[in-house]
Structure formats: structure tokens, C-alpha cells
Design an enzyme around this catalytic site. Structure first.
Site, PDB file in Angstrom:
ATOM      1  N   SER A 134      67.020  55.471  51.606  1.00  0.00           N
ATOM      2  CA  SER A 134      65.638  55.923  51.403  1.00  0.00           C
ATOM      3  C   SER A 134      65.206  56.925  52.453  1.00  0.00           C
ATOM      4  O   SER A 134      64.268  57.689  52.241  1.00  0.00           O
ATOM      5  CB  SER A 134      64.675  54.747  51.541  1.00  0.00           C
ATOM      6  N   HIS A 155      69.498  59.273  45.359  1.00  0.00           N
ATOM      7  CA  HIS A 155      68.360  58.406  45.678  1.00  0.00           C
ATOM      8  C   HIS A 155      67.599  58.028  44.409  1.00  0.00           C
ATOM      9  O   HIS A 155      66.934  58.864  43.793  1.00  0.00           O
ATOM     10  CB  HIS A 155      67.422  59.117  46.680  1.00  0.00           C
ATOM     11  N   ASN A 205      59.809  59.981  49.202  1.00  0.00           N
ATOM     12  CA  ASN A 205      59.433  59.076  50.303  1.00  0.00           C
ATOM     13  C   ASN A 205      58.726  59.785  51.445  1.00  0.00           C
ATOM     14  O   ASN A 205      57.945  59.170  52.174  1.00  0.00           O
ATOM     15  CB  ASN A 205      60.665  58.335  50.830  1.00  0.00           C
TER      16      ASN A 205
HETATM   17  N1  CAA Z   1      63.720  46.549  33.765  1.00  0.00           N
HETATM   18  C1  CAA Z   1      63.557  47.039  32.516  1.00  0.00           C
HETATM   19  N2  CAA Z   1      62.351  47.376  32.030  1.00  0.00           N
HETATM   20  C2  CAA Z   1      61.283  47.183  32.824  1.00  0.00           C
HETATM   21  C3  CAA Z   1      61.382  46.683  34.139  1.00  0.00           C
HETATM   22  C4  CAA Z   1      62.670  46.355  34.602  1.00  0.00           C
HETATM   23  N3  CAA Z   1      62.888  45.873  35.830  1.00  0.00           N
HETATM   24  N4  CAA Z   1      60.143  46.643  34.706  1.00  0.00           N
HETATM   25  C5  CAA Z   1      59.285  47.107  33.776  1.00  0.00           C
HETATM   26  N5  CAA Z   1      59.974  47.429  32.639  1.00  0.00           N
HETATM   27  C6  CAA Z   1      59.437  47.995  31.405  1.00  0.00           C
HETATM   28  C7  CAA Z   1      58.672  46.949  30.636  1.00  0.00           C
HETATM   29  O1  CAA Z   1      59.515  46.218  29.760  1.00  0.00           O
HETATM   30  C8  CAA Z   1      57.667  47.780  29.879  1.00  0.00           C
HETATM   31  O2  CAA Z   1      58.292  48.341  28.733  1.00  0.00           O
HETATM   32  P1  CAA Z   1      57.425  48.694  27.408  1.00  0.00           P
HETATM   33  O3  CAA Z   1      56.589  49.881  27.799  1.00  0.00           O
HETATM   34  O4  CAA Z   1      58.421  48.996  26.392  1.00  0.00           O
HETATM   35  O5  CAA Z   1      56.625  47.462  27.135  1.00  0.00           O
HETATM   36  C9  CAA Z   1      57.369  48.940  30.840  1.00  0.00           C
HETATM   37  O6  CAA Z   1      58.477  48.998  31.748  1.00  0.00           O
HETATM   38  C10 CAA Z   1      56.101  48.696  31.645  1.00  0.00           C
HETATM   39  O7  CAA Z   1      56.210  47.456  32.323  1.00  0.00           O
HETATM   40  P2  CAA Z   1      55.073  46.347  32.446  1.00  0.00           P
HETATM   41  O8  CAA Z   1      54.234  46.381  31.194  1.00  0.00           O
HETATM   42  O9  CAA Z   1      55.702  45.061  32.844  1.00  0.00           O
HETATM   43  O10 CAA Z   1      54.219  46.751  33.705  1.00  0.00           O
HETATM   44  P3  CAA Z   1      53.596  48.115  34.121  1.00  0.00           P
HETATM   45  O11 CAA Z   1      53.037  48.852  32.973  1.00  0.00           O
HETATM   46  O12 CAA Z   1      52.747  47.770  35.293  1.00  0.00           O
HETATM   47  O13 CAA Z   1      54.843  48.947  34.675  1.00  0.00           O
HETATM   48  C11 CAA Z   1      56.119  49.665  36.539  1.00  0.00           C
HETATM   49  C12 CAA Z   1      55.672  48.479  35.682  1.00  0.00           C
HETATM   50  C13 CAA Z   1      57.026  50.575  35.692  1.00  0.00           C
HETATM   51  C14 CAA Z   1      56.930  49.094  37.689  1.00  0.00           C
HETATM   52  C15 CAA Z   1      54.856  50.469  36.998  1.00  0.00           C
HETATM   53  O14 CAA Z   1      53.935  49.583  37.577  1.00  0.00           O
HETATM   54  C16 CAA Z   1      55.194  51.541  37.996  1.00  0.00           C
HETATM   55  O15 CAA Z   1      55.624  52.641  37.637  1.00  0.00           O
HETATM   56  N6  CAA Z   1      54.968  51.238  39.304  1.00  0.00           N
HETATM   57  C17 CAA Z   1      55.230  52.189  40.376  1.00  0.00           C
HETATM   58  C18 CAA Z   1      56.700  52.096  40.733  1.00  0.00           C
HETATM   59  C19 CAA Z   1      57.085  53.081  41.796  1.00  0.00           C
HETATM   60  O16 CAA Z   1      56.287  53.859  42.334  1.00  0.00           O
HETATM   61  N7  CAA Z   1      58.381  53.074  42.150  1.00  0.00           N
HETATM   62  C20 CAA Z   1      58.903  53.906  43.215  1.00  0.00           C
HETATM   63  C21 CAA Z   1      58.873  53.136  44.499  1.00  0.00           C
HETATM   64  S1  CAA Z   1      59.500  54.087  45.849  1.00  0.00           S
HETATM   65  C22 CAA Z   1      61.150  53.942  45.710  1.00  0.00           C
HETATM   66  O17 CAA Z   1      61.695  53.267  44.865  1.00  0.00           O
HETATM   67  C23 CAA Z   1      61.948  54.743  46.696  1.00  0.00           C
HETATM   68  C24 CAA Z   1      62.282  54.109  47.984  1.00  0.00           C
HETATM   69  O18 CAA Z   1      63.227  54.593  48.580  1.00  0.00           O
HETATM   70  C25 CAA Z   1      61.488  53.049  48.615  1.00  0.00           C
HETATM   71  P1  NAD Z   2      68.180  44.633  49.301  1.00  0.00           P
HETATM   72  O1  NAD Z   2      67.879  43.978  50.587  1.00  0.00           O
HETATM   73  O2  NAD Z   2      67.506  44.153  48.050  1.00  0.00           O
HETATM   74  O3  NAD Z   2      69.765  44.597  49.023  1.00  0.00           O
HETATM   75  C1  NAD Z   2      70.740  44.964  49.955  1.00  0.00           C
HETATM   76  C2  NAD Z   2      71.998  44.139  49.649  1.00  0.00           C
HETATM   77  O4  NAD Z   2      73.105  44.657  50.388  1.00  0.00           O
HETATM   78  C3  NAD Z   2      71.873  42.664  50.033  1.00  0.00           C
HETATM   79  O5  NAD Z   2      72.088  41.893  48.859  1.00  0.00           O
HETATM   80  C4  NAD Z   2      72.988  42.418  51.059  1.00  0.00           C
HETATM   81  O6  NAD Z   2      73.628  41.166  50.900  1.00  0.00           O
HETATM   82  C5  NAD Z   2      73.945  43.554  50.718  1.00  0.00           C
HETATM   83  N1  NAD Z   2      74.803  43.986  51.825  1.00  0.00           N
HETATM   84  C6  NAD Z   2      74.432  44.217  53.117  1.00  0.00           C
HETATM   85  N2  NAD Z   2      75.510  44.677  53.806  1.00  0.00           N
HETATM   86  C7  NAD Z   2      76.549  44.754  52.913  1.00  0.00           C
HETATM   87  C8  NAD Z   2      77.895  45.185  53.005  1.00  0.00           C
HETATM   88  N3  NAD Z   2      78.409  45.639  54.164  1.00  0.00           N
HETATM   89  N4  NAD Z   2      78.673  45.154  51.902  1.00  0.00           N
HETATM   90  C9  NAD Z   2      78.176  44.710  50.716  1.00  0.00           C
HETATM   91  N5  NAD Z   2      76.892  44.285  50.566  1.00  0.00           N
HETATM   92  C10 NAD Z   2      76.097  44.318  51.660  1.00  0.00           C
HETATM   93  O7  NAD Z   2      67.894  46.181  49.521  1.00  0.00           O
HETATM   94  P2  NAD Z   2      67.453  47.301  48.432  1.00  0.00           P
HETATM   95  O8  NAD Z   2      65.971  47.308  48.334  1.00  0.00           O
HETATM   96  O9  NAD Z   2      68.291  47.161  47.218  1.00  0.00           O
HETATM   97  O10 NAD Z   2      67.860  48.629  49.241  1.00  0.00           O
HETATM   98  C11 NAD Z   2      69.214  49.047  49.326  1.00  0.00           C
HETATM   99  C12 NAD Z   2      69.262  50.502  49.772  1.00  0.00           C
HETATM  100  O11 NAD Z   2      68.546  51.308  48.817  1.00  0.00           O
HETATM  101  C13 NAD Z   2      68.612  50.783  51.133  1.00  0.00           C
HETATM  102  O12 NAD Z   2      69.289  51.835  51.750  1.00  0.00           O
HETATM  103  C14 NAD Z   2      67.189  51.206  50.731  1.00  0.00           C
HETATM  104  O13 NAD Z   2      66.570  51.999  51.703  1.00  0.00           O
HETATM  105  C15 NAD Z   2      67.478  52.003  49.474  1.00  0.00           C
HETATM  106  N6  NAD Z   2      66.362  52.100  48.521  1.00  0.00           N
HETATM  107  C16 NAD Z   2      65.482  51.064  48.348  1.00  0.00           C
HETATM  108  C17 NAD Z   2      64.445  51.189  47.414  1.00  0.00           C
HETATM  109  C18 NAD Z   2      63.467  50.076  47.169  1.00  0.00           C
HETATM  110  O14 NAD Z   2      62.443  50.298  46.497  1.00  0.00           O
HETATM  111  N7  NAD Z   2      63.699  48.874  47.651  1.00  0.00           N
HETATM  112  C19 NAD Z   2      64.339  52.351  46.637  1.00  0.00           C
HETATM  113  C20 NAD Z   2      65.290  53.397  46.826  1.00  0.00           C
HETATM  114  C21 NAD Z   2      66.284  53.262  47.782  1.00  0.00           C
END
Ligand code: CAA
Ligand code: NAD
Length: 300
Positions: A134, A155, A205
């Protein structure tokens, strides 16, 4: 020209995903949905059981959307997709045929270095490597390998089965063939790919994480409750989730890893100062949805 690029693409048939948590499970799922043969590896066998359960539940939702009123098509889709995923606790047995390894382990540079150094020894020469990090530098992660030309960033976003974007990151050493192959693979698993330089947080991000941190600081100051902040951003800005809900959804540990890493690198940028409340929740093991409590409580 276009055909020259196409002919130099490597077709990805066998994918190994390392890390069976939130992201690794989703990446394994969409590759299997696209007809590829997938091995999902996690060191922790209990995690692999959870990965399988979460893939099954997500596949059921995807199948319902694809084949609404056709129960036998739903069943066949779930069965066929599931049959393409193997779950393994041992990395060394997962690499023989791998065209692509996607790493999705914990957001920690030492852990990623240790993993990629051993993968580089064990994987066939043809295998491309990608990290789903991330916030860490792809160049730095790749530095422990001898195949930097075959290395890139992929990513994904949570939930992987639903979010349509894939950020593809190339470093100066990434070859054109590797880059084109990663872009084509992203398309093959149903994502819209964008490209970004290897900069902290890439596009999403870099914008999203400071926003989440600011929302937590706003709550910390007592300016508004978590519920009101979330309602405000959903109804006032049209976001599908509020920032505190989203931080819980992403995992508070992952959110903290990202902000702390950037704070070390850029101590003068106040956008990257880790919020005390975030540190406190993580210290208490309240990591958001995955542990049943974060800013909110959840039924496990
Ligand atoms: N697997 C499969 N389908 C899923 C699902 C999953 N895990 N989660 C939700 N869905 C589907 C549902 O079945 C539903 O489908 P239909 O439209 O056909 O009914 C649809 O997605 C919408 O789901 P919900 O009705 O349960 O709920 P919602 O409308 O609140 O949507 C959400 C859920 C898609 C997660 C929405 O809330 C959303 O877009 N949230 C923001 C998510 C976001 O910003 N993600 C990025 C995070 S940052 C990141 O990931 C990067 C990082 O490195 C940290
Ligand atoms: P998580 O904690 O859900 O899962 C990480 C997994 O890796 C754990 O199950 C752990 O047992 C396993 N693990 C740790 N060391 C290991 C190794 N050496 N070999 C095999 N398995 C090992 O974490 P996550 O949220 O799935 O994030 C995973 C990566 O993806 C991170 O780099 C995170 O920054 C990135 N990421 C996360 C998100 C998010 O929304 N959570 C979104 C995009 C990218």
C-alpha cells in the site's frame, strides 16, 4: 508496433499469491474467476481456512450477480472457480510452474525483503514478481532480488472482487515486456489499470490515507463523533463509506503501518503524523472489522 508488443507478452496461466489475508484471498479469487490456476500461500494454516471461507462467501455474491435466476449456473461457477485454487502453507511447493507471484503479506519492509530474497532463489527464471504494497517503495522491495527487470507493483483495492481499479507500478528496471504483461494480466482479471510512478501511496493512498488520518484527528479533538463524521462524508460528499468505517474496513493495523512508515520518511509533513487514537486502538488489538472491533463493534 502494437503487434510487436503483443507478441512479446508473457501469458499468465499460473499465479501464486503469498499472504492469505484480506487482500491475498481477494487476488486469488479474481485470478481463479479469470480461469487461471492459483496457489494461495500463508504460513498460518488457520488463516488458510479463513481464506477459503471468505473466498466461498465472496464467490457466492459474485455468482448471484452473474447468474441471478439460474441456481445450476451459480453452483457450476462456484465449483469451477474453487477447483482452480490450491491452499498451501509451504511456499517452496508453490513455485514450480508460477508465471506470476503476487505478494500480499504484512506491510513491513523487513518481512517483504526476507520473503522476496528467498523467492528469488526458489522461483523459476520466467516468474514475474509483484508486490501489493500500500505504501512501501517497489524499488526498495525489489532491491533484494536479481530479477528487477521482472518486478513491478500491482496495487489492488479492498474488496478486491468489487473494486474495479488496479494501480500498476513500474520501476526504472522493469522491462517493457514485464510492464505490458502486468497491464494485460490486470485486464484479464477484470480490472481497469492505471500507471503511477513508484511514489509513496501511488495515486489512491496518497490522497486517501491523509484523509483518513485527518478524520481520526477530528474525532480525537472531539469536533464530531465517528458516526457524524461518517454520515457527513457519505451524505455530504457522496462517499460509499465514511472515513472511520473505511479505516475499520481496511484494517487499523495496516492504516497505522502506512502512516508510521511515511512519518519516519517525511517527519515534517503533518499530514503523516500518526493519530494517537489510531495507535491506541491498534495497541489494544482493536484492528477494525477483522478483529470485531475498531472505531465500531462488529458481529464476527
Ligand atoms: N465480494 C463480492 N461481492 C461483494 C463483496 C465481496 N467481498 N462486498 C460487497 N460485494 C457486492 C455485494 O454483493 C453487492 O452486489 P450487488 O450490487 O449485486 O447487490 C455490492 O457489492 C454492494 O455491496 P453491499 O450492498 O453489501 O454494500 P455497499 O453498497 O455498502 O457496498 C462496498 C460495499 C463495495 C465495500 C462499498 O461500501 C464501497 O465501495 N466502500 C468503499 C471501499 C473502498 O474505498 N475501498 C478502497 C480502500 S483503500 C484500499 O483498499 C487500498 C489500500 O492500500 C489500503
Ligand atoms: P492481512 O493482515 O489481512 O494479511 C496478511 C497475511 O500475510 C496474514 O494472513 C499473514 O499470516 C500472512 N503472512 C505474513 N508473513 C508471511 C509470509 N512470510 N509468508 C506467507 N504469509 C505471510 O493484510 P492485508 O490487509 O491483506 O494486506 C496485505 C498487503 O496488501 C499489505 O502490504 C497491505 O499494505 C496491502 N494492501 C492492503 C489493503 C487493505 O485494504 N487492507 C489494500 C491494498 C493493499
Amino acid at each position: 508496433m502494437a503487434s510487436a508488443v503483443t507478441s512479446s507478452l508473457n501469458v499468465i496461466k499460473n499465479v501464486t499469491v503469498i499472504g492469505g489475508g484480506l487482500m491475498g484471498s481477494g487476488i486469488a479469487q479474481i485470478a481463479a474467476q479469470a480461469g487461471q490456476s492459483v496457489t494461495l500461500v500463508d504460513l498460518n494454516a488457520d488463516v488458510l481456512k479463513k481464506s477459503e471461507a471468505s473466498i466461498q462467501s465472496s464467490l457466492a455474491r459474485v455468482a448471484k450477480k452473474l447468474h441471478k435466476d439460474n441456481p445450476s449456473a451459480i453452483e457450476t461457477f462456484i465449483k469451477d472457480t474453487s477447483s482452480r485454487i490450491k491452499y498451501l502453507p509451504d511456499i517452496s511447493k508453490s513455485l514450480d510452474d508460477a508465471d506470476l507471484v503476487v505478494e500480499a503479506i504484512v506491510e513491513n519492509i523487513d518481512a517483504k525483503h526476507k520473503l522476496f530474497a528467498s523467492l528469488d532463489e526458489a522461483a523459476p527464471q520466467k516468474t514475474l514478481f509483484a508486490s501489493n504494497t500500500s505504501s512501501l517503495s517497489i524499488k526498495e522491495i525489489a532491491s533484494v532480488t536479481k530479477r528487477k527487470d521482472k518486478f513491478g507493483g500491482l496495487h489492488f483495492f479492498n474488496p478486491v472482487a468489487v473494486m474495479k481499479l488496479l494501480e500498476v507500478i513500474r520501476i526504472p528496471e522493469t522491462s517493457d515486456t514485464t510492464y505490458q504483461t502486468l497491464m494485460a494480466w490486470g485486464k484479464s482479471v477484470g480490472k481497469t489499470c492505471i500507471t503511477c510512478k513508484d511514489t509513496p501511496g501511488f495515486v489512491v493512498n496518497r490522497l486517501l490515507v491523509p484523509y483518513l488520518a485527518e478524520a481520526i484527528k477530528l474525532v480525537e479533538r472531539g469536533d464530531a463523533s465517528p458516526q457524524d463524521v461518517d454520515t457527513a462524508m457519505k451524505l455530504g460528499a457522496g462517499y460509499p463509506m465514511g472515513p472511520l468505517e473505511l479505516a475499520d474496513y481496511t484494517g487499523l493495523d495496516t492504516t497505522l503501518f502506512i502512516i508510521e512508515g511515511w512519518h519516519k520518511q517525511f517527519p515534517d509533513n503533518s499530514l503523516f503524523t500518526p493519530p494517537e487514537k489510531l495507535k491506541h486502538l491498534v495497541k489494544q488489538g482493536k484492528l477494525g472489522r477483522k478483529t470485531g472491533e475498531g472505531f465500531y463493534k462488529y458481529n464476527k
